[in-house]
Design a protein around this motif. Structure first.
Motif, short mmCIF file in Angstrom:
data_model
loop_
_atom_site.label_atom_id
_atom_site.label_comp_id
_atom_site.label_asym_id
_atom_site.label_seq_id
_atom_site.Cartn_x
_atom_site.Cartn_y
_atom_site.Cartn_z
N LEU A 42 0.84 -1.19 0.00
CA LEU A 42 0.00 0.00 0.00
C LEU A 42 0.87 1.25 0.00
CD1 LEU A 42 -2.96 1.10 0.30
CD2 LEU A 42 -2.55 1.10 2.77
N HIS A 43 0.48 2.22 -0.80
CA HIS A 43 1.17 3.52 -0.84
C HIS A 43 0.14 4.60 -1.11
CE1 HIS A 43 4.32 6.49 -1.72
NE2 HIS A 43 3.53 6.90 -2.70
N VAL A 44 0.26 5.72 -0.40
CA VAL A 44 -0.63 6.86 -0.62
C VAL A 44 0.21 8.12 -0.72
CG1 VAL A 44 -2.56 8.21 0.28
CG2 VAL A 44 -2.48 5.75 0.70
N ASP A 45 -0.09 8.96 -1.72
CA ASP A 45 0.54 10.27 -1.82
C ASP A 45 -0.44 11.22 -2.50
OD1 ASP A 45 0.73 9.87 -4.62
OD2 ASP A 45 2.78 9.11 -4.47
N SER A 46 0.03 12.37 -2.92
CA SER A 46 -0.85 13.39 -3.47
C SER A 46 -1.50 12.97 -4.79
CB SER A 46 -0.07 14.70 -3.68
OG SER A 46 0.99 14.49 -4.60
N THR A 47 -0.96 11.95 -5.44
CA THR A 47 -1.51 11.51 -6.72
C THR A 47 -2.56 10.41 -6.57
OG1 THR A 47 0.21 9.84 -7.08
CG2 THR A 47 0.65 12.08 -7.87
N GLY A 48 -2.69 9.84 -5.38
CA GLY A 48 -3.70 8.81 -5.18
C GLY A 48 -3.25 7.70 -4.27
N LEU A 49 -4.06 6.65 -4.24
CA LEU A 49 -3.80 5.47 -3.43
C LEU A 49 -3.43 4.32 -4.36
CD1 LEU A 49 -5.87 4.14 -0.45
CD2 LEU A 49 -5.38 2.61 -2.36
N TYR A 50 -2.35 3.60 -4.01
CA TYR A 50 -1.84 2.50 -4.81
C TYR A 50 -1.84 1.23 -3.97
CZ TYR A 50 -0.24 6.46 -7.58
OH TYR A 50 -0.19 7.62 -8.29
N MET A 51 -2.50 0.18 -4.46
CA MET A 51 -2.64 -1.04 -3.68
C MET A 51 -2.26 -2.24 -4.54
SD MET A 51 -6.01 -2.51 -1.67
CE MET A 51 -6.72 -3.45 -3.02
N GLY A 52 -1.25 -3.02 -4.08
CA GLY A 52 -0.87 -4.26 -4.73
C GLY A 52 -1.55 -5.41 -4.03
N SER A 53 -2.27 -6.24 -4.78
CA SER A 53 -3.17 -7.21 -4.15
C SER A 53 -2.79 -8.66 -4.43
CB SER A 53 -4.60 -6.97 -4.63
OG SER A 53 -4.70 -7.27 -6.00
N SER A 54 -3.50 -9.55 -3.75
CA SER A 54 -3.23 -10.98 -3.84
C SER A 54 -3.61 -11.56 -5.20
CB SER A 54 -3.99 -11.72 -2.74
OG SER A 54 -5.40 -11.49 -2.85
N TYR A 59 -3.88 -1.64 -8.11
CA TYR A 59 -5.02 -0.75 -8.23
C TYR A 59 -4.59 0.69 -7.92
CZ TYR A 59 -7.84 -5.03 -8.07
OH TYR A 59 -8.39 -6.26 -8.33
N VAL A 60 -5.06 1.63 -8.74
CA VAL A 60 -4.81 3.05 -8.53
C VAL A 60 -6.15 3.72 -8.28
CG1 VAL A 60 -3.76 5.15 -9.43
CG2 VAL A 60 -2.85 2.90 -10.11
N TYR A 61 -6.29 4.34 -7.11
CA TYR A 61 -7.58 4.85 -6.66
C TYR A 61 -7.48 6.35 -6.41
CZ TYR A 61 -11.92 4.96 -3.86
OH TYR A 61 -13.18 5.22 -3.36
N ASP A 62 -8.46 7.10 -6.92
CA ASP A 62 -8.53 8.54 -6.73
C ASP A 62 -9.29 8.84 -5.44
OD1 ASP A 62 -9.33 11.32 -6.82
OD2 ASP A 62 -8.89 11.30 -8.96
N LEU A 63 -8.60 9.35 -4.44
CA LEU A 63 -9.22 9.59 -3.14
C LEU A 63 -10.17 10.79 -3.15
CD1 LEU A 63 -6.08 8.93 -0.93
CD2 LEU A 63 -8.19 7.60 -0.87
N MET A 64 -9.97 11.72 -4.06
CA MET A 64 -10.85 12.87 -4.15
C MET A 64 -12.18 12.49 -4.82
SD MET A 64 -9.33 15.37 -2.68
CE MET A 64 -10.25 16.79 -3.26
N LYS A 65 -12.08 11.75 -5.93
CA LYS A 65 -13.28 11.36 -6.66
C LYS A 65 -13.93 10.10 -6.10
CE LYS A 65 -11.68 13.34 -11.03
NZ LYS A 65 -11.33 13.07 -12.44
#
Length: 342
Positions: A42-54, A59-65
């Motif tokens: 898991l990584h979060v920064d100003s560009t979004g949330l990044y999650m590596g899964s099983s 996955y790249v997720y927009d926290l604002m939208k």
């Protein structure tokens, strides 16, 4: 004398209150990945949330939208256990019978398959700001599997057969936090199993890698499923390491140790976390540590000596961003904890 006693009591009271003002204001749960997966990267920064899964997806997720905006990967990348993001792009690491890497740069995906990763279970990677990094895998042939990169993870070379591993000693791919680059020529990592050991390694690279190291055993419980699962650096010489036994997640005994001399000596927490813990992170701005496991999240305001329960919500791995604590959960979900520290 009476005034002095009153002043001392007042200072003690104020200090005690300051040490207890970590408040969980709210918890939000978002659906990031498929409801059949879980995540330990898991990584979060100003560009979004990044999650590596099983399921092998990044996955790249927009926290604002509040919506998923991109998805990379395929089934062959199943069990992503670590990721690193920089301005150069992203590297995700697959754990399994054979290691594999996936590079994502400007939307282009490149799978890094190399014979040096054949039959190696990868545990963790870290890359410095200058693109120099190290990746560790479980022992092969009695030596830890170590690899280095000098181009932000685009290519890797072997550092194997340099640090011997006693039988039954290995790493854990629980949260991508058992190895830390100190600079471009040194790193530290921790292990578990038959022994839990803190290694400090110096290396240089010319035509061949030159390596030297020191090691100190940590007093975690010994045995399969036990040991050090995560570490975090507080200062140049101060580290906090958490773990325990994942087969007995409710037992917090021997779950946290602290060093103030770069691993030469280790002291147990005076009040341990509430159970086995797979991840620990540090909020440097507020000087608060958080660690997570299957039965909840704990926090410490005194460098890991005393832990208090924050919530019983479970999390595989944690990360911090702009005053919020993020933790991965089952069914492709991420929990967002809004915390107030005063």
């Amino acid at each position: 004398m009476r005034k002095l006693l009153l002043l001392s009591l007042l200072l003690f009271t104020c200090f005690g209150n300051a040490q207890s003002q970590v408040k969980l204001l709210s918890m939000e749960e978002i659906q990031v990945g498929a409801d059949t997966c879980y995540a330990r990267a898991l990584h979060v920064d100003s560009t979004g949330l990044y999650m590596g899964s099983s399921n092998g997806r990044l996955y790249v997720y927009d926290l604002m939208k509040k919506q998923l905006i991109q998805e990379f990967g395929k089934d062959e990348m199943a069990e992503i256990r670590d990721l690193h993001r920089s301005e150069q792009g992203m590297i995700t690491m697959k754990s399994g019978a054979t290691g594999r890497l996936m590079s994502v740069q400007r939307g282009a995906v490149n799978y890094i398959d190399t014979f040096i990763l054949d039959s190696v279970f990868l545990d963790v990677l870290d890359i410095s700001a200058h693109g120099i990094g190290v990746m560790m895998g479980d022992p092969v042939g009695g030596y830890f599997s170590l690899y280095c990169t000098h181009d932000y993870g685009k290519s890797w070379s072997s550092m194997k057969y340099m640090i011997p591993a006693p039988e039954g000693e290995f790493g854990y791919a629980a949260s991508g936090s058992t190895l830390k680059m100190l600079n471009d020529t040194s790193f530290v990592f921790v292990t578990g199993g038959s022994k839990s050991v803190f290694y400090k390694v110096n290396f240089t690279k010319g035509e061949y890698v030159k390596l030297s190291y020191s090691s100190t055993q940590m007093p975690f419980e010994q045995g399969e499923g036990s040991g050090a699962f995560s570490m975090v650096q507080i200062s140049d010489s101060n580290y906090v390491v958490v773990g325990g036994n994942y087969t007995n997640p409710g037992n917090g005994k021997k779950s946290c140790y602290v060093t103030n001399d770069l691993g030469k000596t280790w002291e147990p927490a005076d009040k341990m976390p509430k159970g086995y813990r797979s991840c620990v992170v540090y909020d440097a701005a507020n000087e608060v540590l958080y660690c997570s496991g299957r039965n909840g999240i704990d926090y410490s305001q005194d460098g890991g000596k005393h832990w208090k329960s924050l919530t019983k919500e479970a999390a595989f791995t944690l990360t911090l961003w702009e005053g919020k604590l993020y933790g991965t959960s089952l069914n492709g979900k991420v929990k967002i904890f809004t915390i107030k520290v005063v």
